[in-house]
Scaffold this active site. Structure first.
Site, PDB file in Angstrom:
ATOM      1  N   CYS A 114       0.809  -1.232   0.000  1.00  0.00           N
ATOM      2  CA  CYS A 114       0.000   0.000   0.000  1.00  0.00           C
ATOM      3  C   CYS A 114       0.838   1.276   0.000  1.00  0.00           C
ATOM      4  O   CYS A 114       0.318   2.361  -0.240  1.00  0.00           O
ATOM      5  CB  CYS A 114      -0.954   0.004   1.190  1.00  0.00           C
ATOM      6  SG  CYS A 114      -2.166  -1.307   1.069  1.00  0.00           S
ATOM      7  N   HIS A 249      -3.093   7.454   2.596  1.00  0.00           N
ATOM      8  CA  HIS A 249      -3.509   6.137   2.090  1.00  0.00           C
ATOM      9  C   HIS A 249      -4.848   5.809   2.733  1.00  0.00           C
ATOM     10  O   HIS A 249      -5.052   6.033   3.928  1.00  0.00           O
ATOM     11  CB  HIS A 249      -2.467   5.084   2.450  1.00  0.00           C
ATOM     12  CG  HIS A 249      -2.937   3.694   2.188  1.00  0.00           C
ATOM     13  ND1 HIS A 249      -3.484   3.330   0.978  1.00  0.00           N
ATOM     14  CD2 HIS A 249      -2.963   2.584   2.973  1.00  0.00           C
ATOM     15  CE1 HIS A 249      -3.830   2.051   1.027  1.00  0.00           C
ATOM     16  NE2 HIS A 249      -3.525   1.579   2.233  1.00  0.00           N
ATOM     17  N   ASN A 279      -9.979   0.357   0.146  1.00  0.00           N
ATOM     18  CA  ASN A 279      -8.523   0.425   0.096  1.00  0.00           C
ATOM     19  C   ASN A 279      -8.061  -0.092  -1.268  1.00  0.00           C
ATOM     20  O   ASN A 279      -8.159  -1.287  -1.533  1.00  0.00           O
ATOM     21  CB  ASN A 279      -7.964  -0.423   1.247  1.00  0.00           C
ATOM     22  CG  ASN A 279      -6.443  -0.457   1.279  1.00  0.00           C
ATOM     23  OD1 ASN A 279      -5.782  -0.029   0.347  1.00  0.00           O
ATOM     24  ND2 ASN A 279      -5.898  -0.994   2.361  1.00  0.00           N
TER      25      ASN A 279
HETATM   26  N1  ACO Z   1     -18.131  -8.264   9.975  1.00  0.00           N
HETATM   27  C1  ACO Z   1     -18.486  -8.542  11.244  1.00  0.00           C
HETATM   28  N2  ACO Z   1     -17.595  -8.927  12.181  1.00  0.00           N
HETATM   29  C2  ACO Z   1     -16.297  -9.023  11.807  1.00  0.00           C
HETATM   30  C3  ACO Z   1     -15.876  -8.756  10.499  1.00  0.00           C
HETATM   31  C4  ACO Z   1     -16.840  -8.359   9.572  1.00  0.00           C
HETATM   32  N3  ACO Z   1     -16.525  -8.058   8.286  1.00  0.00           N
HETATM   33  N4  ACO Z   1     -14.531  -8.935  10.438  1.00  0.00           N
HETATM   34  C5  ACO Z   1     -14.128  -9.296  11.645  1.00  0.00           C
HETATM   35  N5  ACO Z   1     -15.190  -9.377  12.491  1.00  0.00           N
HETATM   36  C6  ACO Z   1     -15.210  -9.729  13.900  1.00  0.00           C
HETATM   37  C7  ACO Z   1     -14.012 -10.523  14.318  1.00  0.00           C
HETATM   38  O1  ACO Z   1     -14.221 -11.912  14.062  1.00  0.00           O
HETATM   39  C8  ACO Z   1     -13.932 -10.224  15.790  1.00  0.00           C
HETATM   40  O2  ACO Z   1     -14.885 -11.011  16.476  1.00  0.00           O
HETATM   41  P1  ACO Z   1     -14.566 -11.620  17.937  1.00  0.00           P
HETATM   42  O3  ACO Z   1     -14.390 -10.397  18.817  1.00  0.00           O
HETATM   43  O4  ACO Z   1     -15.782 -12.404  18.233  1.00  0.00           O
HETATM   44  O5  ACO Z   1     -13.317 -12.425  17.779  1.00  0.00           O
HETATM   45  C9  ACO Z   1     -14.407  -8.776  15.904  1.00  0.00           C
HETATM   46  O6  ACO Z   1     -15.140  -8.530  14.680  1.00  0.00           O
HETATM   47  C10 ACO Z   1     -13.290  -7.763  16.032  1.00  0.00           C
HETATM   48  O7  ACO Z   1     -12.293  -8.019  15.046  1.00  0.00           O
HETATM   49  P2  ACO Z   1     -11.007  -7.134  14.910  1.00  0.00           P
HETATM   50  O8  ACO Z   1     -10.135  -7.699  13.819  1.00  0.00           O
HETATM   51  O9  ACO Z   1     -10.391  -6.930  16.246  1.00  0.00           O
HETATM   52  O10 ACO Z   1     -11.667  -5.750  14.403  1.00  0.00           O
HETATM   53  P3  ACO Z   1     -11.012  -4.325  14.246  1.00  0.00           P
HETATM   54  O11 ACO Z   1     -11.755  -3.336  15.019  1.00  0.00           O
HETATM   55  O12 ACO Z   1      -9.523  -4.373  14.408  1.00  0.00           O
HETATM   56  O13 ACO Z   1     -11.319  -3.970  12.706  1.00  0.00           O
HETATM   57  C11 ACO Z   1     -10.117  -3.945  10.611  1.00  0.00           C
HETATM   58  C12 ACO Z   1     -10.794  -4.806  11.676  1.00  0.00           C
HETATM   59  C13 ACO Z   1     -11.143  -3.064   9.995  1.00  0.00           C
HETATM   60  C14 ACO Z   1      -9.512  -4.890   9.573  1.00  0.00           C
HETATM   61  C15 ACO Z   1      -9.006  -3.069  11.249  1.00  0.00           C
HETATM   62  O14 ACO Z   1      -8.220  -3.861  12.101  1.00  0.00           O
HETATM   63  C16 ACO Z   1      -8.087  -2.423  10.247  1.00  0.00           C
HETATM   64  O15 ACO Z   1      -8.485  -1.542   9.498  1.00  0.00           O
HETATM   65  N6  ACO Z   1      -6.787  -2.766  10.247  1.00  0.00           N
HETATM   66  C17 ACO Z   1      -5.760  -2.088   9.443  1.00  0.00           C
HETATM   67  C18 ACO Z   1      -5.767  -2.501   8.015  1.00  0.00           C
HETATM   68  C19 ACO Z   1      -4.632  -1.807   7.304  1.00  0.00           C
HETATM   69  O16 ACO Z   1      -4.379  -0.637   7.499  1.00  0.00           O
HETATM   70  N7  ACO Z   1      -3.855  -2.505   6.474  1.00  0.00           N
HETATM   71  C20 ACO Z   1      -2.661  -1.912   5.924  1.00  0.00           C
HETATM   72  C21 ACO Z   1      -2.762  -1.580   4.558  1.00  0.00           C
HETATM   73  S1  ACO Z   1      -3.246  -2.923   3.547  1.00  0.00           S
HETATM   74  C22 ACO Z   1      -1.894  -3.431   2.573  1.00  0.00           C
HETATM   75  O17 ACO Z   1      -0.777  -3.047   2.710  1.00  0.00           O
HETATM   76  C23 ACO Z   1      -2.190  -4.476   1.527  1.00  0.00           C
END
Ligand code: ACO
Length: 322
Positions: A114, A249, A279
């Site tokens: 990214c 980004h 993204n």
């Molecule tokens: N719908 C409903 N529930 C979900 C979903 C979904 N789509 N996805 C995950 N959950 C659940 C999980 O199973 C978890 O459930 P549990 O508590 O029962 O175990 C709960 O939601 C919380 O999951 P987390 O992963 O802790 O959620 P978080 O608040 O961290 O959000 C997200 C997830 C949106 C992916 C976030 O972590 C994020 O944006 N991370 C950064 C991504 C990023 O910046 N990547 C870098 C660039 S990408 C690249 O370089 C290719």
């Protein structure tokens, strides 16, 4: 006389097909409100069957070339940032060079996930400042939809397809003020995209889909982007208030809001495309920049801070005067 990499054109392309959160809620166990609250995304674009990084990049590039009003033959370097190239080789930059009908230039791809567009801008800046190149086309183009596991709700909600382009020219007018790029390979397991052909030998059965421990990535991203803001301001002897626009980004609104807060900026000084694009990896910063330029928010003479964070981990910033 200072020789700057001055922006003379921008472009962007998004595929026609829109995939909303509601569409996704019929594919995996998720809801529109969960996705929107956690990420800020409502919909993303999905490339058509015949679309590729080079075909989308061509459309974005032609827009940038038209805005600049130059002959394509004047371009002496093409850098394409992509993690979803048309082919492993030839590079997408070579394919794009042919599509654009440029005879005498050099092209290569760079891969920094990214952060790709920032890395590409950094290279372009060095080529222009050193006098090696006069006109450089930088493209970020991704068909993320082809490397997303559409049964994995933790990742498929995040990504979209598209291409952005910026054309830089050697000029006495100000342009890129500084770039700052970094990588740390110690985080490989938190975010990776296997190469299925090679992985079939190395690790049996590793599928070619993005795999991410989102929560852990999130924390590192927020801290790292905070540090890159400090590094960029310090290198230029600037203060927060010297920055007119943040072009981040587009991974997650909560990450972007944390960076804006670090800069003491209101969200209306941030170019946001995340809601309708998701993204788009290395395309996202260039797509957002193009949007801000074309709708007239980013004006000539203003100072723009671009930043990105991605797999590797890689991260970086580009500070420019538009
Ligand atoms: N719908 C409903 N529930 C979900 C979903 C979904 N789509 N996805 C995950 N959950 C659940 C999980 O199973 C978890 O459930 P549990 O508590 O029962 O175990 C709960 O939601 C919380 O999951 P987390 O992963 O802790 O959620 P978080 O608040 O961290 O959000 C997200 C997830 C949106 C992916 C976030 O972590 C994020 O944006 N991370 C950064 C991504 C990023 O910046 N990547 C870098 C660039 S990408 C690249 O370089 C290719």
């Amino acid at each position: 006389m200072t020789r700057w990499a001055h922006v003379i054109g921008t472009g962007g392309y998004l595929p026609e097909t829109i995939r909303t959160n509601f569409d996704l809620s019929e594919m995996v166990d998720t809801t529109d409100s969960w996705i929107y609250e956690r990420t800020g995304i409502k919909s993303r674009r999905i490339a058509g069957e015949d679309e590729t990084a080079s075909s989308m990049g061509e459309i974005a590039s032609r827009q940038a070339i038209e805005m600049a009003g130059i002959d394509v033959q004047e371009i002496d370097l093409i850098i394409v940032a992509t993690s979803t190239p048309d082919r492993v080789y030839p590079s997408t930059a070579c394919i794009l060079q042919h599509r654009l009908g440029i005879q005498n230039c050099v092209g290569f791809d760079i891969q920094a996930a990214c952060s790709g567009a920032i890395f590409a801008l950094s290279i372009a800046d060095q080529y222009i400042k050193s006098g090696i190149a006069k006109k450089v086309l930088v493209v970020g183009s991704e068909v993320c939809s082809r490397v997303v596991d559409w049964t994995d709700r933790a990742t498929c909600i995040l990504f979209g397809d598209g291409a952005g382009a910026v054309l830089l020219a050697a000029s006495e007018q100000a342009g890129i003020l500084s770039t700052h790029i970094h990588s740390d390979g110690g985080y490989e397991d938190l975010l990776f995209l296997p190469n299925p052909q090679v992985a079939a030998v190395a690790k049996q059965g590793e599928a070619g889909y993005i795999q991410m421990r989102g929560n852990e990535v999130f924390k590192v991203a927020v801290n790292t982007l905070g540090r890159i803001v400090d590094e960029t301001l310090e290198a230029n002897g600037m203060q927060q208030s010297d920055i007119d626009w943040l072009v981040p980004h587009q991974a997650n609104t909560r990450i972007i809001a944390a960076t804006a807060k670090k800069l003491g900026m209101d969200m209306d000084q941030v170019i946001l495309t995340l809601e309708t694009q998701g993204n788009t990896s290395s395309a996202s910063v260039l797509l957002a920049f193009n949007e801000g330029v074309r709708d007239g928010r980013i004006k000539r003479g203003q100072t723009v801070l671009m930043e990105a964070f991605g797999a590797g981990f890689t991260w970086g910033s580009a500070l420019l005067r538009y």
